[in-house]
Structure formats: C-alpha cells, structure tokens
Write a protein that holds these residues in place. Structure first.
Motif, short mmCIF file in Angstrom:
data_model
loop_
_atom_site.label_atom_id
_atom_site.label_comp_id
_atom_site.label_asym_id
_atom_site.label_seq_id
_atom_site.Cartn_x
_atom_site.Cartn_y
_atom_site.Cartn_z
N UNK A 189 24.53 48.50 11.59
CA UNK A 189 23.12 48.70 11.24
C UNK A 189 22.66 47.69 10.19
N UNK A 190 21.42 47.28 10.31
CA UNK A 190 20.85 46.40 9.28
C UNK A 190 20.56 47.20 8.02
N UNK A 191 20.42 48.52 8.17
CA UNK A 191 20.10 49.37 7.03
C UNK A 191 21.18 49.28 5.95
N UNK A 192 22.45 49.40 6.34
CA UNK A 192 23.55 49.32 5.37
C UNK A 192 23.56 47.96 4.67
N UNK A 193 23.34 46.92 5.43
CA UNK A 193 23.34 45.58 4.85
C UNK A 193 22.16 45.39 3.90
N UNK A 194 21.02 45.97 4.26
CA UNK A 194 19.83 45.85 3.41
C UNK A 194 20.04 46.55 2.07
N UNK A 195 20.70 47.73 2.09
CA UNK A 195 20.95 48.47 0.86
C UNK A 195 21.82 47.65 -0.08
#
Length: 264
Positions: A189-195
């Motif tokens: 997920x891009x979400x984990x990387x964004x965090x």
C-alpha cells in the motif's frame, strides 16, 4: 560495554511489547546476552515470555521501591533472555515514586547492579509519559519509537520527542534517539509508505531498516505466551532478525545504524 535501549511510545497498540520480545529473542539467537525489562503494569511482556503476572510474588515494582534486590527477581525464559517481570502492583509504584527524591533514577540504580552480566538490556516502557517512562529513558543509552504504519498513528510523536529532549537536558544527557521502528507495515500500500515519509519529514526522525510487516503470527504468539521467533519461519520473525543484526553491528562493531530512505 552493556548497551541499554528503551522502546517507548505513549500510544498503545503500536507493537511496542512485541518489538521488545522479538528483538530480545533475535539478539539471543546471535549469542548476545539479553535482559528485558517490563515497565508496563499490564505485564504484557511478562506474559508474552511465558510467565503469568498474576502468579508472581515479586516484580520490578519491588525493585524500584528498594524492597527486593534485582538479582532475586529476575526470571529465565524459553527465548534465552532474562526477564525483569512486571505485575499490576507496578501501577501503584508510580504514585509512590513521585514522593521520593531522585525518582527518575530508580531503575538506573537497580540495573547498575546486574548490567555487567548482559550485553544488551531492552526496556519496555509503558504507554504513557509518566515517571515509569522517565525511569526507562533515564536508564537507557538510546531510544527507539515503534510506529504503527497507519493514519494518525504518529499523533503524539512530537510530545514524546519533547520528553526525550527534556530527559537529555535534565536526567540523561547521553541519551540518543536512534529513530523509529515501522510496525504493521504493508509494502503493498502507498498508505504505509506515506505515513513513514511524513514522520521522517515532519520530525526528522530516521526509520530503522527493515520495517516490520503486518502478520497474524504476532497476535497468535502473544495469545499463546510464546515468542514469534519460535516455531515455523514467518516474515515477521525474519524482519526482527534483520533488525537485531542491524542494531548489533551498530553496538558491537560501531557501524552506523542502517535506515530507510525518506519516501520509501
């Protein structure tokens, strides 16, 4: 020289205790002598290493208040790490310590009696910024922050970093912030990387390599009172082994801690 590492985050549910238990077991597998300290009144680390807090007569509570010698309270575990256990009694220690001079140094004084017997001491701080966490930070050489890779997970990180800075100014000038350990990481997920990217940029906080992936094995291990490092191989255990090797090379060989690039 004994290295003392505090694992701290006042937010619960970020895999702090799992990180202490798994990292301790992984270091032990490298033939490193390890002591783990449970500073959480819930006793989750104690339970996860195979001891029932409700059945223990003495704990870190008695050590902090000077009622027991630390050597008489230590327990062996199946993961080849030594445990300074916690029980619910520790909840009362916080109030009692507040009335004592030098309260922030209670754990440091106790650990000094046994430190030479261990290569590494890992301190599992409670999910708060009270006197028990201050004891952990005052005793430690370094601190890492387990950080859940989910939205709003890093709320409070700024407050923790301010507390670390105050400890550096007042009770432990030698304390070093190593960085964050990314937990519950989903590389798909891009979400984990964004965090992680946001944390790195906003707080200038390096993220240690590798991130710890999300896996059901952690919950299964905690529920059974065994370590995720035991039994069949899994990606979570492999990640903690890699993290242990990263940290041990830093401590033993003086290598710079390996971190993830910003914007993973």
């Amino acid at each position: 020289m004994t290295r003392m590492l505090a694992i701290a985050n006042q937010k619960g549910g970020v895999a702090k205790t799992t990180t202490v238990a798994s990292l301790g077991a992984a270091l032990a597998d490298l033939d490193v002598s390890v002591l783990v300290v449970d500073l959480d009144p819930q006793g989750c680390l104690t339970f996860s290493l195979g001891h029932d807090p409700d059945q223990l007569e003495v704990s870190v509570h008695d050590v902090l208040l000077g009622e027991e010698e630390i050597a008489d309270v230590l327990l062996d575990t199946d993961d080849n790490v030594t445990l300074l256990p916690a029980t619910i009694d520790l909840a009362g220690a916080e109030a009692l310590l507040l009335m004592r001079p030098g309260r922030e140094y209670a754990l440091k004084r106790a650990l000094a009696e046994v430190a030479e017997d261990y290569d590494v001491i890992l301190i599992d701080c409670p999910p708060s910024l009270g006197v028990l966490t201050l004891n952990g930070l005052t005793a430690a050489d370094e601190v890492v922050v387990p950080l859940q890779c989910e939205m709003l997970a890093h709320r409070g990180v700024g407050q923790l970093l301010r507390t670390v800075k105050e400890v550096q100014q007042i009770t432990n000038p030698g304390l070093t912030m190593l960085g964050a350990v990314a937990t519950l990481f989903d590389a798909r997920t891009t979400h984990s990387r964004d965090v992680l990217s946001d944390v790195s940029d906003r707080y200038e906080l390096p993220v240690l390599d590798p991130p710890i992936p999300r896996t059901v094995r952690f919950a299964e291990a905690s529920a059974s009172g065994t370590s995720v490092m035991r039994g069949r191989k899994n990606k979570g255990a492999n990640a903690y082994r890699s993290l242990a090797e990263n940290l041990w090379k830093h401590w033993d060989a003086g290598q710079k801690v390996r971190t993830l690039e910003s914007g993973i």
